[in-house]
Design a protein around this motif. Structure first.
Motif, mmCIF file in Angstrom:
data_model
loop_
_atom_site.group_PDB
_atom_site.id
_atom_site.type_symbol
_atom_site.label_atom_id
_atom_site.label_comp_id
_atom_site.label_asym_id
_atom_site.label_seq_id
_atom_site.Cartn_x
_atom_site.Cartn_y
_atom_site.Cartn_z
ATOM 1 N N UNK A 1 0.866 -1.228 0.059
ATOM 2 C CA UNK A 1 0.071 0.014 -0.097
ATOM 3 C C UNK A 1 0.858 1.239 -0.035
ATOM 4 N N UNK A 2 2.172 1.085 0.270
ATOM 5 C CA UNK A 2 2.967 2.505 0.289
ATOM 6 C C UNK A 2 3.772 2.588 -0.947
ATOM 7 N N UNK A 3 3.440 1.849 -2.055
ATOM 8 C CA UNK A 3 3.926 1.958 -3.392
ATOM 9 C C UNK A 3 2.866 2.290 -4.266
ATOM 10 N N UNK B 1 4.087 3.628 -11.565
ATOM 11 C CA UNK B 1 4.333 4.628 -12.482
ATOM 12 C C UNK B 1 4.708 4.024 -14.068
ATOM 13 N N UNK B 2 4.837 4.921 -14.912
ATOM 14 C CA UNK B 2 5.354 4.531 -16.282
ATOM 15 C C UNK B 2 7.023 4.076 -16.194
ATOM 16 N N UNK B 3 7.627 4.800 -15.116
ATOM 17 C CA UNK B 3 9.095 4.613 -14.969
ATOM 18 C C UNK B 3 9.323 3.414 -14.093
ATOM 19 N N UNK B 4 8.382 2.933 -13.249
ATOM 20 C CA UNK B 4 8.632 1.964 -12.371
ATOM 21 C C UNK B 4 7.725 2.006 -11.212
ATOM 22 N N UNK B 5 7.982 1.401 -10.292
ATOM 23 C CA UNK B 5 7.263 1.341 -9.067
ATOM 24 C C UNK B 5 7.896 2.194 -7.784
ATOM 25 N N UNK B 6 7.450 3.051 -7.187
ATOM 26 C CA UNK B 6 8.180 3.891 -6.275
ATOM 27 C C UNK B 6 7.059 4.209 -4.970
ATOM 28 N N UNK B 7 7.710 4.414 -3.871
ATOM 29 C CA UNK B 7 7.266 4.830 -2.778
ATOM 30 C C UNK B 7 6.320 5.976 -3.033
ATOM 31 N N UNK B 8 5.033 5.768 -2.444
ATOM 32 C CA UNK B 8 4.004 6.927 -2.508
ATOM 33 C C UNK B 8 4.257 7.824 -1.315
ATOM 34 N N UNK B 9 3.553 8.960 -1.365
ATOM 35 C CA UNK B 9 3.763 10.104 -0.198
ATOM 36 C C UNK B 9 3.876 9.478 0.898
ATOM 37 N N UNK B 10 2.995 8.588 1.521
ATOM 38 C CA UNK B 10 2.841 7.894 2.783
ATOM 39 C C UNK B 10 4.020 7.125 2.964
ATOM 40 N N UNK C 1 6.913 7.498 1.567
ATOM 41 C CA UNK C 1 8.187 8.126 1.642
ATOM 42 C C UNK C 1 8.296 8.808 3.037
ATOM 43 N N UNK C 2 7.138 9.369 3.768
ATOM 44 C CA UNK C 2 7.059 9.928 4.889
ATOM 45 C C UNK C 2 7.401 8.720 6.114
ATOM 46 N N UNK C 3 6.893 7.814 5.936
ATOM 47 C CA UNK C 3 7.393 6.598 6.925
ATOM 48 C C UNK C 3 8.800 6.043 6.862
ATOM 49 N N UNK C 4 9.220 5.996 5.638
ATOM 50 C CA UNK C 4 10.525 5.704 5.519
ATOM 51 C C UNK C 4 11.655 6.769 6.052
ATOM 52 N N UNK C 5 11.383 8.042 5.587
ATOM 53 C CA UNK C 5 12.067 9.266 5.983
ATOM 54 C C UNK C 5 12.301 9.271 7.586
#
Length: 128
Positions: free
Chosen positions: A58-60, A63-72, A74-78
């Motif tokens: 649910x945190x990913x 996108x066309x460039x690949x799979x990235x962390x979403x805003x939630x 990124x906030x969790x990881x940081x």
């Protein structure tokens, strides 16, 4: 992990790297020092977050460039990375506990001493 904050506390130029090619539009020294600490700090944090089910699909976002962390995500990881950077480890040579952030600065001082000809550089190695 290395936004340059610790590098600015030394006399080193963050634009000049040793492992990564020098690029005056990008800070190569950050990338060089990150190579040492990514497996020790970041990779272990990722495994911890996944194993504890703190970070999941649910945190990913795809996108066309690949799979990235979403805003939630990124906030969790940081947030968790900042907590990790404040935790301490026993420093072999100093005989006391230091934070991971301080450990990075100590590594930069070793690079600085090497460049000044004071001491041959020996990279940090984790002892598990």
């Amino acid at each position: 992990i290395l936004d340059g904050t610790e590098i600015y506390k030394t006399y080193l130029d963050p634009r000049i790297g040793f492992l990564h090619s020098t690029n005056f539009r990008r800070f190569s020294l950050n990338l060089d020092i990150a190579e040492i600490f990514k497996p020790i700090i970041v990779d272990r944090l990722i495994f911890t977050l996944v194993n504890r089910n703190m970070l999941s699909h649910k945190h990913f976002e795809k996108l066309t460039d690949g799979i990235l962390l979403n805003e939630e995500g990124r906030k969790l990881f940081v947030s968790e990375l900042e907590k990790k950077m404040q935790t301490t480890v026993q420093h072999r040579h100093l005989g006391k506990s230091v934070s991971y952030r301080r450990l990075i600065r100590l590594e930069l001082y070793k690079v600085q001493k090497h460049l000044l000809g004071e001491k041959t550089y020996e990279p940090y190695a984790a002892r598990w």
